[in-house]
Design a protein around this motif. Structure first.
Motif, PDB file in Angstrom:
ATOM      1  N   GLU A  70      15.793 -15.302  -5.601  1.00 56.66           N
ATOM      2  CA  GLU A  70      16.404 -15.873  -6.959  1.00 56.66           C
ATOM      3  C   GLU A  70      17.535 -16.759  -6.264  1.00 56.66           C
ATOM      4  OE1 GLU A  70      16.943 -17.376 -10.497  1.00 56.66           O
ATOM      5  OE2 GLU A  70      15.063 -16.086  -9.649  1.00 56.66           O
ATOM      6  N   ALA A  71      18.498 -16.400  -5.359  1.00 61.08           N
ATOM      7  CA  ALA A  71      19.573 -17.209  -5.124  1.00 61.08           C
ATOM      8  C   ALA A  71      18.996 -18.521  -4.465  1.00 61.08           C
ATOM      9  CB  ALA A  71      20.639 -16.759  -3.986  1.00 61.08           C
ATOM     10  N   HIS A  72      18.113 -18.484  -3.911  1.00 60.20           N
ATOM     11  CA  HIS A  72      17.595 -19.959  -3.097  1.00 60.20           C
ATOM     12  C   HIS A  72      16.953 -20.769  -4.424  1.00 60.20           C
ATOM     13  CE1 HIS A  72      15.569 -22.674  -0.442  1.00 60.20           C
ATOM     14  NE2 HIS A  72      14.491 -22.460  -1.028  1.00 60.20           N
ATOM     15  N   LEU A  73      16.293 -19.897  -5.300  1.00 56.23           N
ATOM     16  CA  LEU A  73      15.386 -20.825  -6.292  1.00 56.23           C
ATOM     17  C   LEU A  73      16.663 -21.211  -7.187  1.00 56.23           C
ATOM     18  CD1 LEU A  73      12.506 -18.544  -7.140  1.00 56.23           C
ATOM     19  CD2 LEU A  73      12.516 -20.353  -5.905  1.00 56.23           C
ATOM     20  N   ARG A  74      17.768 -20.639  -7.414  1.00 58.77           N
ATOM     21  CA  ARG A  74      18.753 -21.397  -8.268  1.00 58.77           C
ATOM     22  C   ARG A  74      19.329 -22.486  -7.500  1.00 58.77           C
ATOM     23  NH1 ARG A  74      20.915 -16.222  -9.517  1.00 58.77           N
ATOM     24  NH2 ARG A  74      22.034 -16.419  -7.634  1.00 58.77           N
ATOM     25  N   GLU A  75      19.599 -22.387  -6.210  1.00 57.30           N
ATOM     26  CA  GLU A  75      20.233 -23.547  -5.487  1.00 57.30           C
ATOM     27  C   GLU A  75      19.328 -24.913  -5.675  1.00 57.30           C
ATOM     28  OE1 GLU A  75      23.122 -24.467  -4.335  1.00 57.30           O
ATOM     29  OE2 GLU A  75      23.645 -22.718  -5.438  1.00 57.30           O
ATOM     30  N   MET A  76      18.077 -24.483  -5.354  1.00 61.13           N
ATOM     31  CA  MET A  76      16.989 -25.560  -5.335  1.00 61.13           C
ATOM     32  C   MET A  76      16.923 -26.370  -6.604  1.00 61.13           C
ATOM     33  SD  MET A  76      15.925 -25.941  -2.238  1.00 61.13           S
ATOM     34  CE  MET A  76      14.990 -27.024  -2.407  1.00 61.13           C
ATOM     35  N   ARG A  77      16.912 -25.379  -7.769  1.00 60.13           N
ATOM     36  CA  ARG A  77      16.680 -26.036  -9.114  1.00 60.13           C
ATOM     37  C   ARG A  77      17.905 -26.984  -9.544  1.00 60.13           C
ATOM     38  NH1 ARG A  77      17.170 -20.576 -11.487  1.00 60.13           N
ATOM     39  NH2 ARG A  77      14.941 -20.208 -10.638  1.00 60.13           N
ATOM     40  N   LYS A  78      19.103 -26.984  -8.862  1.00 61.15           N
ATOM     41  CA  LYS A  78      20.139 -28.015  -9.003  1.00 61.15           C
ATOM     42  C   LYS A  78      19.610 -29.308  -8.607  1.00 61.15           C
ATOM     43  CE  LYS A  78      23.697 -24.758  -8.387  1.00 61.15           C
ATOM     44  NZ  LYS A  78      24.831 -24.179  -7.485  1.00 61.15           N
ATOM     45  N   GLU A  79      18.534 -29.387  -7.756  1.00 66.06           N
ATOM     46  CA  GLU A  79      18.137 -30.811  -7.292  1.00 66.06           C
ATOM     47  C   GLU A  79      17.382 -31.585  -8.452  1.00 66.06           C
ATOM     48  OE1 GLU A  79      18.890 -31.948  -4.678  1.00 66.06           O
ATOM     49  OE2 GLU A  79      19.433 -30.196  -3.184  1.00 66.06           O
ATOM     50  N   MET A  80      16.895 -30.761  -9.525  1.00 68.30           N
ATOM     51  CA  MET A  80      16.007 -31.270 -10.358  1.00 68.30           C
ATOM     52  C   MET A  80      16.426 -31.350 -11.803  1.00 68.30           C
ATOM     53  SD  MET A  80      12.606 -30.047  -8.556  1.00 68.30           S
ATOM     54  CE  MET A  80      13.569 -28.568  -8.019  1.00 68.30           C
ATOM     55  N   GLY A  81      16.448 -32.191 -12.678  1.00 72.78           N
ATOM     56  CA  GLY A  81      16.387 -32.044 -14.134  1.00 72.78           C
ATOM     57  C   GLY A  81      15.157 -32.443 -14.620  1.00 72.78           C
TER      58      GLY A  81
END
Ligand SMILES: Nc1ncnc2c1ncn2[C@@H]1O[C@H](COP(=O)(O)OP(=O)(O)OP(=O)(O)O)[C@@H](O)[C@H]1O
Length: 291
Positions: free
Chosen positions: A116-127
């Motif tokens: 989940e921590a990795h996914l949370r970080e990666m999500r910040k790349e996209m809106g």
């Protein structure tokens, strides 16, 4: 949010990771030479139950590129965006976003399903901008825009308010910041949703049929904002739309999807005006007949 490790389909992600790690290391070296894409799907499979929605999809978007996905209902267009936003996981293959694996993490030289921590970080790349706006109904327009920068990016209220001022101005809604979503038209609500996504400073903007739930007279104001973003900003944009004329105006590339694969892609004029593949021709012909 989904975690691939907890998902029914997680075994398929895990089983193939070693093969994929080797293949993707080779792929990464090759594409680095050609200029790294900001999004890369490598043989991505997505199934819902027995139904294969993405069928070993290979797909790339380069930094700053504006790409439109078109195709028949059920061809997997929205699924591509939802997977990128980590709202749906994948069954097989690998996706890279800004050079990092999206649904996997590298551990001891191997790709393993991401936590989940990795996914949370990666999500910040996209809106992402959804068809149905998805605003928080109990928050003012301003709070809708500042909430994630404060909660997720841990910005101060002052910094988040500065971003809200900037992006509400960009979408032409500076004077509506104290209103609630229900007091706005659909077009205005969608513009708030765009400001909200931009306030997270994503590298990539995803638009999932952003005008299809709007009354026809409100479509133009939202398309104008998206067009300005495309023309004036260095953002990478991936857009699913049925607005063919608009796709022609703003896209660097149009991809025609059918049955979870790209059937044809190229410059908007080539794909939309002179399609080569029979399935693209058929789709566009029936589209013109219906509109
Ligand atoms: N959460 C889900 N559970 C089960 N099936 C799903 C789910 N989400 C999508 N599907 C199915 O996956 C297929 C592809 O859906 P997707 O929304 O990506 O298509 P689309 O090309 O965007 O279609 P449309 O233009 O109608 O929005 C469809 O058959 C859809 O019913």
């Amino acid at each position: 949010m989904n975690n691939p490790i907890n998902n029914d389909n997680s075994s398929t992600v895990t089983d193939k990771t070693q093969d994929v790690a080797v293949a993707s290391a080779e792929g990464a070296a090759a594409s680095a030479a050609a200029g790294e894409p900001i999004i890369r799907f490598e043989k991505v499979v997505k199934k819902f139950g027995e139904v294969t929605v993405l069928d070993e999809l290979d797909f790339e978007v380069r930094k700053g590129e504006k790409v439109t996905i078109i195709g028949p209902s059920g061809s997997g267009k929205s699924t591509v965006l939802r997977i990128l936003m980590t709202l749906e996981n994948i069954n097989d293959g690998v996706i890279y976003v800004t050079g990092k694996p999206l649904w996997h993490e590298e551990k001891n030289g191997e790709l393993v399903p991401a936590g989940e921590a990795h996914l949370r970080e990666m999500r910040k790349e996209m809106g992402m901008v959804f068809q149905q706006f998805n605003l928080f109904p109990h928050m003012t327009v301003r709070r809708n825009v500042t909430e994630a920068p404060v909660q997720v990016l841990k910005l101060s209220k002052e910094e988040a308010n500065e971003r809200a001022d900037k992006y509400l101005e960009l979408v032409g809604l500076s004077d509506q910041s104290d209103k609630f979503p229900s007091q706005l038209s659909g077009g205005q609500q969608q513009r708030v949703a765009i400001a909200r996504a931009l306030a997270m400073h994503p590298n990539i903007m995803l638009f999932d049929e952003p005008t299809s739930s709007l009354d026809p007279e409100l479509v133009g104001e939202v398309l104008n904002v998206i067009q300005r973003l495309a023309e004036e900003h260095d953002l990478t944009m991936l857009l699913v739309t049925h607005e063919m004329q608009f796709a022609k105006q703003i896209s660097d590339r149009v991809c025609f999807f059918d049955k979870g694969k790209i059937v044809e892609q190229g410059a908007p004029d080539d794909v939309l005006t002179h399609p080569q593949e029979p399935r693209t021709q058929e789709f566009l012909k029936s589209f013109i007949e219906q509109h």
